[in-house]
Design a protein around this motif. Structure first.
Motif, PDB file in Angstrom:
ATOM      1  N   TYR A  82       0.839  -1.191   0.000  1.00  0.00           N
ATOM      2  CA  TYR A  82       0.000   0.000   0.000  1.00  0.00           C
ATOM      3  C   TYR A  82       0.878   1.248   0.000  1.00  0.00           C
ATOM      4  N   ASP A  83       0.263   2.360  -0.403  1.00  0.00           N
ATOM      5  CA  ASP A  83       0.939   3.646  -0.268  1.00  0.00           C
ATOM      6  C   ASP A  83       0.931   4.061   1.195  1.00  0.00           C
ATOM      7  N   ASP A 137      -0.040   6.946   2.472  1.00  0.00           N
ATOM      8  CA  ASP A 137      -1.265   7.628   2.919  1.00  0.00           C
ATOM      9  C   ASP A 137      -2.419   6.645   3.091  1.00  0.00           C
ATOM     10  N   GLN A 138      -2.454   5.634   2.218  1.00  0.00           N
ATOM     11  CA  GLN A 138      -3.485   4.596   2.375  1.00  0.00           C
ATOM     12  C   GLN A 138      -3.338   3.898   3.729  1.00  0.00           C
ATOM     13  N   SER A 151      11.154   5.647  -7.883  1.00  0.00           N
ATOM     14  CA  SER A 151       9.760   5.734  -7.436  1.00  0.00           C
ATOM     15  C   SER A 151       8.879   6.439  -8.455  1.00  0.00           C
ATOM     16  N   SER A 199      -0.201  13.912  -0.748  1.00  0.00           N
ATOM     17  CA  SER A 199      -0.151  12.989   0.390  1.00  0.00           C
ATOM     18  C   SER A 199      -0.089  13.763   1.694  1.00  0.00           C
ATOM     19  N   ARG A 211       7.720   9.387  -8.278  1.00  0.00           N
ATOM     20  CA  ARG A 211       6.731  10.265  -7.635  1.00  0.00           C
ATOM     21  C   ARG A 211       7.047  11.719  -7.959  1.00  0.00           C
TER      22      ARG A 211
END
Lengths: 472, 269
Positions: free
Chosen positions: A436-437, A439-440, B84, B94, B86
């Motif tokens: 999972y990320d 934030d999740q 990544s 986030s 990102r």
């Protein structure tokens, strides 16, 4: 030799006339089948008998005379009866006479061509014509030919049975027919009832047709598309009255269908439904007659409101207890208060609704009571629906509690998988690991913690309202 | 059955450890212990009212920004581009999600464990932090390691502890701080360790000293015990590992197949 006369018990009250039947000479016995009344024309009687003989293969003939005189015995009548013996020549000529209400019958035989007029012994045997005819003894058994003495006796009796059973056609006409000959036999008894049955048979066909038409109309309306939309169809399925009426409609359709029942089972089914319907309606009308006397409906309506108030008070007490610290359980105070106030407000709404309704309740009950004429079961169904509607708030509480609890459990189970870094794979129906990320993970765990700590509160509310619902 | 003595070998996969390398690797464990220690000490200060939530939040924000800059500066943005993928926008999003959710739920968090006894909360938090330390990914390749579970346990513990704080702002700041120290800080450490080992050693020592200093202000006995624990992990344990390595006696080699030589017929009778 003893002369045996088998006399049908139903003819004992018949008017005077001549006896017709079969003479079994080898047994020296006469089986009387019917009485032909005056006036008649001898030729026609003979013609009729020969016709019967042709159809039934039973040698039916005139056996003697029957006189049933209400008043004093008339000389001329007895002479006339004796004279009849000369017209219908039969050997021996049996004369049976009954006087008024006396229990004594006189029975004599006349043997014209016999040279030795000795006194013969006569045995008069009564028999129930209908039962003899319907009993299944009459097909002569194959074993009857055996030389055994008992079997011989049996064959004697079976000849009598056979005679009665075979001459069915004789019983088709009776004294109410327009024919030249008036007969008395078992069919002529209780003819009024049979007329009523016949009339009902005739009347039932158009009645059934009308009923079928009405029923098809009603079921057509019920099946129409307007009533099938979502909220309505849901409502129908929940109300037991509608279910009951649907069953009733089906039963009526079964009864009133013009098709003949194909086998015994279906016939029994139809009869069963019919009888149950009749009993149901009768009980319903009984209930109605009880209800509408002495203002019982008013009393019922008067007691209904206090009962509802009492139930609401009990529920309020229960909720107050839950909003405190029930059984020393550690509940989340904020959620507890929120849920408790929500439910209290619900009860408040409900009570005000009931009080708003109270002037009309008696009237509603009066009209609802009329439905009892459709049958006791319908009335009971409506009663059950009314009770369900009056305790609707309890059901609502249960549904809210259950839904909340279900959501919570479902969320917890999926968040527990997230907590462990797993997920439910729908395609393979198993738990897979998943990355999972950040934030999740964070939000999932935050929610998991919150749900976990709020679970006891929800579970308690669910438990209490489930108990209230199923154990009121 | 027996062994073919010719092909028997010993300690095939045994590695020769060097003391300095083992001490360096134990830095990860020390770092994580110090993180937990810093977190607990910070919570202590907050609970006692010696640390204002605004101050902690400001400090945490500044250190996070510094760390964020450092994170990109260490490898010159190569990891972001290649590994990544990102974007900075995703990072910002986030961060916003964290902040918004934590802030929104902080009143709920505040009243969440009101009716539960404090001892239960402490026990649960201690258990969860222990679980965090056990399941943390220290770089070993073992089945028990699960960085997700470890992070979740840390968040759970932080939520539990935050719910004991006096106000909802405290709870919000505490959870944010936990996120930084348990999720972001190990990421930076890992990168530092890979790129600049010298710098990593320095950061570790400084961090350990800071944690010890913080603990000393709360309880001197605890500080002494914690210091001895750190020393044991970073100096004694590597020494033990290398000494015990000498006693290693693993045998490797193929097993002979068992041959049945006796006549089996007497068993069959």
């Amino acid at each position: 030799m003893v002369l045996k006369v088998f006399f049908p018990s139903c003819c004992s009250s018949a008017e005077s006339g001549i006896l017709i039947g079969r003479w079994i000479s080898e047994q020296n016995s006469a089986v009387i089948l019917a009485v032909v009344h005056f006036p008649f024309i001898p030729v026609q009687v003979k013609q009729y008998l020969s016709e019967v003989q042709r159809v039934t293969k039973v040698s039916v003939s005139v056996l003697g005379s029957w006189s049933n005189s209400k008043q004093e015995k008339e000389e001329s009548l007895s002479e006339f009866l004796e004279d009849l013996g000369t017209i219908f020549s039969h050997e021996p000529w049996i004369q049976i006479s009954k006087e008024g209400d006396s229990k004594f019958w006189s029975c004599s035989t006349l043997q014209k061509h016999s040279n030795n007029p000795k006194e013969e012994e006569i045995i008069l045997v009564y028999y129930d014509q209908r039962k003899v005819m319907l009993s299944h003894l009459h097909p002569p058994l194959a074993t009857a030919t055996s030389t055994d003495h008992n079997a011989d006796d049996a064959s004697k009796l079976s000849a009598v049975f056979d005679t009665v059973a075979k001459s069915k056609i004789l019983f088709m006409t009776d004294r109410y027919d327009d024919g030249p000959i008036k007969l008395t036999h078992w069919q002529s008894d209780g003819v009024e009832a049979s007329i009523i049955v016949e009339l009902m048979k005739q009347a039932s066909v158009p009645a059934c047709m009308l009923l079928t038409f009405l029923l098809s109309l009603i079921s057509g309306i019920c099946r129409s598309r307007v009533l099938k939309f979502w909220p309505l169809s849901f409502l129908w399925s929940k109300l037991s009255t509608c279910e009951q009426l649907g069953h009733r409609l089906q039963h009526l359709q079964v009864i009133s269908s013009n098709k003949k029942a194909q086998n015994q089972t279906q016939l029994m089914r139809k009869a069963n439904i019919f009888v149950s319907l009749l009993i149901d309606v009768a009980l319903g009308i009984l209930l109605m007659s009880w209800l509408y006397r002495k203002n019982r409906i008013g009393h019922l309506a008067d007691t209904l409101i206090p009962v509802a108030d009492h139930v609401a008070e009990e529920l309020q007490d229960l909720l107050q207890w839950l909003m405190g610290a029930p059984a020393g359980l550690k509940m989340n105070r904020a959620l507890d208060q929120v849920l408790g106030r929500f439910f209290l407000y619900h009860i408040h709404l409900w009570i005000s609704y009931i009080h708003l309704m109270s002037p009309f309740i008696e009237m509603i009950l009066w009209y609802v009571g009329l439905s009892a004429c459709l049958g006791l079961t319908v009335a009971l169904c409506i009663l059950s629906d009314i009770i369900a509607l009056l305790t609707f708030h309890i059901y609502c509480f249960y549904v809210y509690g259950a839904r909340l609890y279900c959501l919570k459990i479902y969320g917890l189970s999926s968040l527990w998988r997230l907590f462990r870094g797993k997920k439910w794979n729908v395609l393979r129906q198993r738990v897979d690991s998943c990355s999972y990320d950040l934030d999740q993970l964070f939000i999932g765990t935050l929610l998991f913690t919150i749900l976990l700590f709020l679970l006891p509160t929800t579970a308690l509310y669910y438990l209490v309202f489930t108990l209230v619902r199923f154990n009121p | 059955a027996g062994t073919g003595s010719g092909e028997l070998r010993k300690n095939v996969h045994a590695r020769r450890y060097r003391y300095r390398a083992v001490v360096f690797q134990s830095g990860a464990v020390v770092q994580q212990l110090c993180s937990v220690c810093v977190f607990v000490v910070t919570w202590w200060y907050m609970d006692a009212g010696m640390l204002s939530p605004q101050g902690l939040f400001g400090a945490a924000l500044v250190t996070s920004l510094l760390g964020y800059v450092l994170f990109d500066a260490v490898d010159g943005g190569a990891g972001r581009r290649e590994k990544s993928g990102r974007t900075r926008w995703a990072d910002l999003k986030s961060t916003l999600v964290f902040a918004a959710f934590t802030y929104g739920f902080s009143p709920v968090l505040k009243t969440l464990t009101e009716s539960i006894s404090t001892d239960t909360i402490y026990a649960m938090s201690a258990l969860m932090l222990l679980g965090h330390l056990i399941f943390f990914d220290y770089g070993a390749n073992a089945a028990i390691v699960s960085s997700t579970l470890s992070l979740n346990m840390a968040i759970f513990a932080s939520v539990c502890l935050a719910s004991r704080l006096p106000r909802s702002l405290h709870a919000f700041v505490m959870v944010t701080f936990a996120m930084q120290i348990f999720a972001l800080w190990p990421m930076l450490q890992k990168k530092l360790k890979a790129r600049t080992p010298r710098c990593y050693v320095g950061v570790t020592v400084l961090f350990a000293l800071a944690a010890l200093g913080g603990l000393a202000t709360v309880s001197s006995v605890g500080a002494v015990l914690f210091a001895s624990l750190l020393l044991a992990i970073s100096c004694l344990c590597p020494y033990c590992l290398i000494r015990l390595q000498l006693l290693k006696d693993n045998i490797h080699g193929p097993w002979d197949e068992a041959e049945i030589k006796e006549d089996l017929s007497r068993f069959l009778m």
